[in-house]
Design an enzyme around this catalytic site. Sequence first.
Site, PDB file in Angstrom:
ATOM      1  N   GLN A   1       0.859  -1.180   0.000  1.00  0.00           N
ATOM      2  CA  GLN A   1       0.000   0.000   0.000  1.00  0.00           C
ATOM      3  C   GLN A   1       0.896   1.231   0.000  1.00  0.00           C
ATOM      4  O   GLN A   1       1.733   1.396   0.885  1.00  0.00           O
ATOM      5  CB  GLN A   1      -0.905   0.014   1.231  1.00  0.00           C
TER       6      GLN A   1
ATOM      7  N   TYR B   1      -6.678  10.932   3.466  1.00  0.00           N
ATOM      8  CA  TYR B   1      -5.254  11.114   3.250  1.00  0.00           C
ATOM      9  C   TYR B   1      -5.098  12.106   2.088  1.00  0.00           C
ATOM     10  O   TYR B   1      -6.056  12.734   1.667  1.00  0.00           O
ATOM     11  CB  TYR B   1      -4.591   9.776   2.939  1.00  0.00           C
TER      12      TYR B   1
END
Length: 405
Positions: free
Chosen positions: A101, A171
């Site tokens: 990720q 994010y």
Amino acid sequence: MNTQPNVFTPAKLGPVTLRNRIIKAATFEAATPNALVTDDLITYHRLPAAGGVAMTTVAYLAVSPGGRTEGKQIWWRPEAIAGLGELTAAIHAEGAAISAQIGHAGPVANARSNKAKAYAPVRFFNPLSMRFAKKATKDDINDVIDAHANAARFAIQAGFDAVEIHLGHNYFASAFLSPLINRRDDEFGGSLENRAKVARGMVQAVRRAVEAEGTPIAVTAKLNMTDGVRGGISTEESLQTAKWLEEDGGLDAIELTAGSSLVNPMYLFRGDAPVKEFAGAFKPPLRWGIRMTGKKFFREYPYREAYLLRDAKLFRAELKMPLILLGGITNRETMDLAMAEGFDFVAMGRALLAEPDLINRIQADASVRSVCNHNNQCMAAIYSRTHCVLTQSPLQSSSVSRGST
């Protein structure tokens, strides 16, 4: 004639063939005290790989030092590659694939512990770090996008089978997508088309980097269907973003998620809100603040199996590309439901944290049930070492980081 795939049959994820359709979702491990791979991190991922998952996802590998949610997280750099190569080799030895990720935490980044500048669509205060994130300039945005491409190159070098681009949870990319956070009036603000430029740019940069390297790995993304807050990302806007991502052709699959690390984290997790445990992970005065206001931040949502399915079906109806269903996948019936609804893969988090061998046991006996009771105390464990409080004791913090003294 029943054409529903069996969740335990092999499936293609882009250029990669997975041995079944079950993916271990990215769950922050808190096992890298020196921002490098440790034996603990390898064990954390090797156990579910040995336990039957098709692919495990390493979280959270930041594209830059300032993109971390806290300073102990690994960020992509030459010093980290040898250890990451040992990690990928260990997972491959168990017959599973492994995904990295990659992302930038944006306003969620902890500038204090990272000792690096954090960026956001607008100047943004992070109460956990007691620091402001800087409003990102166009050059800053381009640097973050380029860092994603560089991370993909490093991932190939380290032997990963896939990368998952983090476009969720407010994010960096998700903060730009959010009309609640992104109050810009330039080319990256205002319309959804403008707000989606960062997410689309990241995906296209990663795809170009992967193709240039000539090594076939899968490229996926984790995308918020909704933030779960008024004024945030809505399912309607997210679906349009997903359609653009599909048209751009940069992704092999999308993992559908929800919730905001900034304003509504429990919208993703569901179940009990561990306010007391979270408060205990911090020192005063932040501990007192969490105890007093935690119930407002950690809003509780009742747990049910496949709790993101309702929204995810909207995406399945409009998109042709492979989709990964996340949220409340703990037993064979729910896996079969996901397959029946047209999803290509399922992703599991907490249930595998509790029982890394759960998949092998479900395959042997479809009546097996997870012991996870969704008390979510594992969430507070990310500040020490992530573990299930029902089945595991945290490992002692004596691990030696590879490549460090």
